[in-house]
Write a protein that holds these residues in place. Structure first.
Motif, PDB file in Angstrom:
ATOM      1  N   ALA A 101      74.019  58.439 -14.761  1.00 30.47           N
ATOM      2  CA  ALA A 101      74.080  58.003 -16.147  1.00 30.47           C
ATOM      3  C   ALA A 101      73.792  56.508 -16.273  1.00 30.47           C
ATOM      4  N   PHE A 102      74.307  55.721 -15.344  1.00 28.23           N
ATOM      5  CA  PHE A 102      74.066  54.281 -15.385  1.00 28.23           C
ATOM      6  C   PHE A 102      72.614  53.953 -15.060  1.00 28.23           C
ATOM      7  N   ALA A 103      71.988  54.737 -14.203  1.00 33.79           N
ATOM      8  CA  ALA A 103      70.566  54.523 -13.923  1.00 33.79           C
ATOM      9  C   ALA A 103      69.719  54.835 -15.151  1.00 33.79           C
ATOM     10  N   VAL A 104      70.118  55.835 -15.917  1.00 35.65           N
ATOM     11  CA  VAL A 104      69.363  56.229 -17.105  1.00 35.65           C
ATOM     12  C   VAL A 104      69.577  55.241 -18.253  1.00 35.65           C
ATOM     13  N   ARG A 105      70.813  54.770 -18.462  1.00 37.01           N
ATOM     14  CA  ARG A 105      71.115  53.989 -19.666  1.00 37.01           C
ATOM     15  C   ARG A 105      71.682  52.598 -19.418  1.00 37.01           C
ATOM     16  N   ARG A 106      72.021  52.229 -18.172  1.00 34.21           N
ATOM     17  CA  ARG A 106      72.634  50.931 -17.935  1.00 34.21           C
ATOM     18  C   ARG A 106      71.843  50.093 -16.932  1.00 34.21           C
ATOM     19  N   ARG A 107      70.579  50.389 -16.770  1.00 31.56           N
ATOM     20  CA  ARG A 107      69.667  49.623 -15.930  1.00 31.56           C
ATOM     21  C   ARG A 107      70.132  49.518 -14.485  1.00 31.56           C
ATOM     22  N   PHE A 108      70.889  50.482 -14.027  1.00 34.05           N
ATOM     23  CA  PHE A 108      71.242  50.527 -12.611  1.00 34.05           C
ATOM     24  C   PHE A 108      69.999  50.905 -11.820  1.00 34.05           C
ATOM     25  N   SER A 109      69.781  50.249 -10.692  1.00 32.52           N
ATOM     26  CA  SER A 109      68.553  50.432  -9.922  1.00 32.52           C
ATOM     27  C   SER A 109      68.410  51.870  -9.419  1.00 32.52           C
ATOM     28  N   TRP A 110      67.266  52.492  -9.723  1.00 32.90           N
ATOM     29  CA  TRP A 110      67.009  53.850  -9.243  1.00 32.90           C
ATOM     30  C   TRP A 110      66.941  53.898  -7.721  1.00 32.90           C
ATOM     31  N   ALA A 111      66.567  52.790  -7.094  1.00 30.48           N
ATOM     32  CA  ALA A 111      66.483  52.760  -5.628  1.00 30.48           C
ATOM     33  C   ALA A 111      67.856  52.917  -4.976  1.00 30.48           C
ATOM     34  N   LYS A 112      68.928  52.637  -5.732  1.00 28.88           N
ATOM     35  CA  LYS A 112      70.275  52.741  -5.180  1.00 28.88           C
ATOM     36  C   LYS A 112      70.936  54.087  -5.445  1.00 28.88           C
ATOM     37  N   VAL A 113      70.322  54.928  -6.252  1.00 28.16           N
ATOM     38  CA  VAL A 113      70.980  56.163  -6.677  1.00 28.16           C
ATOM     39  C   VAL A 113      71.290  57.065  -5.488  1.00 28.16           C
ATOM     40  N   VAL A 114      70.300  57.407  -4.696  1.00 26.34           N
ATOM     41  CA  VAL A 114      70.522  58.317  -3.565  1.00 26.34           C
ATOM     42  C   VAL A 114      71.458  57.706  -2.529  1.00 26.34           C
ATOM     43  N   PRO A 115      71.302  56.422  -2.121  1.00 24.17           N
ATOM     44  CA  PRO A 115      72.297  55.846  -1.204  1.00 24.17           C
ATOM     45  C   PRO A 115      73.719  55.896  -1.741  1.00 24.17           C
ATOM     46  N   TYR A 116      73.900  55.645  -3.031  1.00 24.94           N
ATOM     47  CA  TYR A 116      75.234  55.748  -3.626  1.00 24.94           C
ATOM     48  C   TYR A 116      75.741  57.184  -3.534  1.00 24.94           C
ATOM     49  N   TRP A 117      74.885  58.140  -3.865  1.00 24.24           N
ATOM     50  CA  TRP A 117      75.295  59.551  -3.814  1.00 24.24           C
ATOM     51  C   TRP A 117      75.739  59.943  -2.404  1.00 24.24           C
ATOM     52  N   ILE A 118      74.959  59.552  -1.416  1.00 26.91           N
ATOM     53  CA  ILE A 118      75.304  59.898  -0.035  1.00 26.91           C
ATOM     54  C   ILE A 118      76.640  59.272   0.351  1.00 26.91           C
ATOM     55  N   SER A 119      76.824  58.016   0.004  1.00 28.56           N
ATOM     56  CA  SER A 119      78.072  57.328   0.332  1.00 28.56           C
ATOM     57  C   SER A 119      79.266  58.004  -0.333  1.00 28.56           C
ATOM     58  N   GLN A 120      79.101  58.435  -1.564  1.00 32.66           N
ATOM     59  CA  GLN A 120      80.189  59.093  -2.287  1.00 32.66           C
ATOM     60  C   GLN A 120      80.547  60.435  -1.665  1.00 32.66           C
ATOM     61  N   VAL A 121      79.544  61.224  -1.319  1.00 35.36           N
ATOM     62  CA  VAL A 121      79.812  62.535  -0.727  1.00 35.36           C
ATOM     63  C   VAL A 121      80.466  62.389   0.644  1.00 35.36           C
ATOM     64  N   VAL A 122      79.962  61.460   1.460  1.00 37.36           N
ATOM     65  CA  VAL A 122      80.545  61.251   2.789  1.00 37.36           C
ATOM     66  C   VAL A 122      81.981  60.736   2.657  1.00 37.36           C
ATOM     67  N   GLY A 123      82.221  59.823   1.726  1.00 38.37           N
ATOM     68  CA  GLY A 123      83.578  59.341   1.505  1.00 38.37           C
ATOM     69  C   GLY A 123      84.519  60.459   1.093  1.00 38.37           C
ATOM     70  N   ALA A 124      84.040  61.347   0.223  1.00 42.16           N
ATOM     71  CA  ALA A 124      84.857  62.486  -0.205  1.00 42.16           C
ATOM     72  C   ALA A 124      85.136  63.433   0.954  1.00 42.16           C
ATOM     73  N   PHE A 125      84.142  63.651   1.809  1.00 38.69           N
ATOM     74  CA  PHE A 125      84.312  64.518   2.986  1.00 38.69           C
ATOM     75  C   PHE A 125      85.388  63.949   3.904  1.00 38.69           C
ATOM     76  N   VAL A 126      85.301  62.656   4.195  1.00 41.29           N
ATOM     77  CA  VAL A 126      86.279  62.028   5.091  1.00 41.29           C
ATOM     78  C   VAL A 126      87.667  62.004   4.445  1.00 41.29           C
ATOM     79  N   GLY A 127      87.727  61.769   3.136  1.00 37.93           N
ATOM     80  CA  GLY A 127      89.011  61.812   2.455  1.00 37.93           C
ATOM     81  C   GLY A 127      89.677  63.174   2.566  1.00 37.93           C
ATOM     82  N   ALA A 128      88.877  64.240   2.426  1.00 43.06           N
ATOM     83  CA  ALA A 128      89.414  65.595   2.566  1.00 43.06           C
ATOM     84  C   ALA A 128      89.884  65.848   3.994  1.00 43.06           C
ATOM     85  N   ALA A 129      89.126  65.352   4.975  1.00 44.52           N
ATOM     86  CA  ALA A 129      89.523  65.510   6.374  1.00 44.52           C
ATOM     87  C   ALA A 129      90.854  64.808   6.643  1.00 44.52           C
TER      88      ALA A 129
END
Length: 314
Positions: A101-129
């Motif tokens: 949403a921030f990439a679409v409407r808040r000028r967040f860099s599209w180049a950072k979207v996938v790295p952010y997504w990966i970091s979030q999913v990995v963080g959630a995985f480790v938190g669950a572990a």
């Protein structure tokens, strides 16, 4: 803190953390904090409190509707503290729906979207572990005592510690849970962008993360029962991956329970991504655009007033 704190890493290695790599580390840790406390409070409610003799029986939880408040406030604290941890480095998205949403409407860099997504999913995985490592004995004891259908010895109730599934009254349908996730995440993004919008009545004294936590509590209290209010693809998918690896099998991936629901895994991903876009667009259409045009005016009217009022002399 006001004092100078020396870094743990040598300067030659530290420089790499000043950009995207450092932001990804912050997203990882912030999301880990959310899941560690969020999944942790569900583990308390479902397995630890019953197993420790603090409820009426070894499998007794949620005896009344008010017990749900334990979970909703636990997730509220989890999100607030996760945002406090990561906010100064990455902006604390901690949610792929927020990042998109921030990439679409808040000028967040599209180049950072996938790295952010990966970091979030990995963080959630480790938190669950981490939650599983702490509550393994309680979960195992609960599953042994629980009657009913089991998958590799695990129950749907213990799976709820990690990821979400639809309520029985949807009868396995897709549209009800999907709409629920779209609506819940739309409210989440609408409230987030309202809270962080300095043109609006933004919280002062760094209270923004706490207010965002209150927003998560409000969504859980008002919309949580339909599908567990994932409202965050990483929050659901990371722990779901862990649960699959830890033995919950089809309950986790593809997210199926015979006679109840099937291939549910994609709904807490697609629904929040769509809902996040809806929420930020609705806010900008109804409020953001008004704030923008008022900022262009030389003397914008006071909130709630559209034009000047005549004086008493007139």
């Amino acid at each position: 803190m006001a004092v100078e704190i020396p870094p743990l890493i040598t300067p030659s290695h530290l420089r790499r953390r000043g950009g995207l790599w450092g932001e990804c580390l912050a997203e990882f840790l912030g999301t880990l904090v959310i899941i560690a406390f969020g999944d942790g409070v569900v583990a308390m409610a479902v397995a630890a409190l019953p197993g420790s003799g603090r409820t009426e029986g070894p499998t007794a939880f949620f005896l009344g509707a008010g017990d749900w408040l334990l979970v909703t406030w636990g997730w509220a604290f989890a999100v607030a503290f996760g945002v406090y941890v990561a906010g100064g480095v990455s902006g604390a998205h901690l949610n792929p729906a927020v990042t998109l949403a921030f990439a679409v409407r808040r000028r967040f860099s599209w180049a950072k979207v996938v790295p952010y997504w990966i970091s979030q999913v990995v963080g959630a995985f480790v938190g669950a572990a981490l939650v599983y490592a702490v509550y393994h004995d309680a979960i195992h004891t609960f599953d042994q005592a629980m009657k009913g259908p089991k998958t590799n010895g695990h129950t749907l109730s213990s799976f709820s510690i990690f990821a979400t599934f639809p309520a029985p009254y949807f009868h396995g349908g897709v549209w009800g849970p999907l709409v629920d996730q779209i609506v819940g995440t739309a409210f989440l993004l609408l409230l987030i962008v309202a809270v962080v919008d300095l043109r609006n009545t933004a919280p002062k004294a760094n209270l923004g993360p706490l207010v965002i936590g209150f927003a998560v509590a409000a969504i859980g209290i008002s919309y949580g029962a339909n599908a567990g209010y994932a409202i965050n693809p990483a929050r659901d998918f990371g722990p779901r991956l862990f649960a699959y690896a830890a033995g919950w099998g089809d309950l986790a991936l593809p997210g199926s329970l015979a006679g109840s629901f099937s291939h549910y895994w994609w709904i807490p991903i697609v629904g929040p991504l769509v809902g996040g876009l809806v929420g930020v667009l609705v806010y900008d259409l109804f409020v953001g655009d008004v704030l923008h045009i008022r900022a262009q005016q030389a003397t914008p009217p006071e909130p709630g007033r559209t034009r000047g009022t005549p004086s008493q002399e007139e």
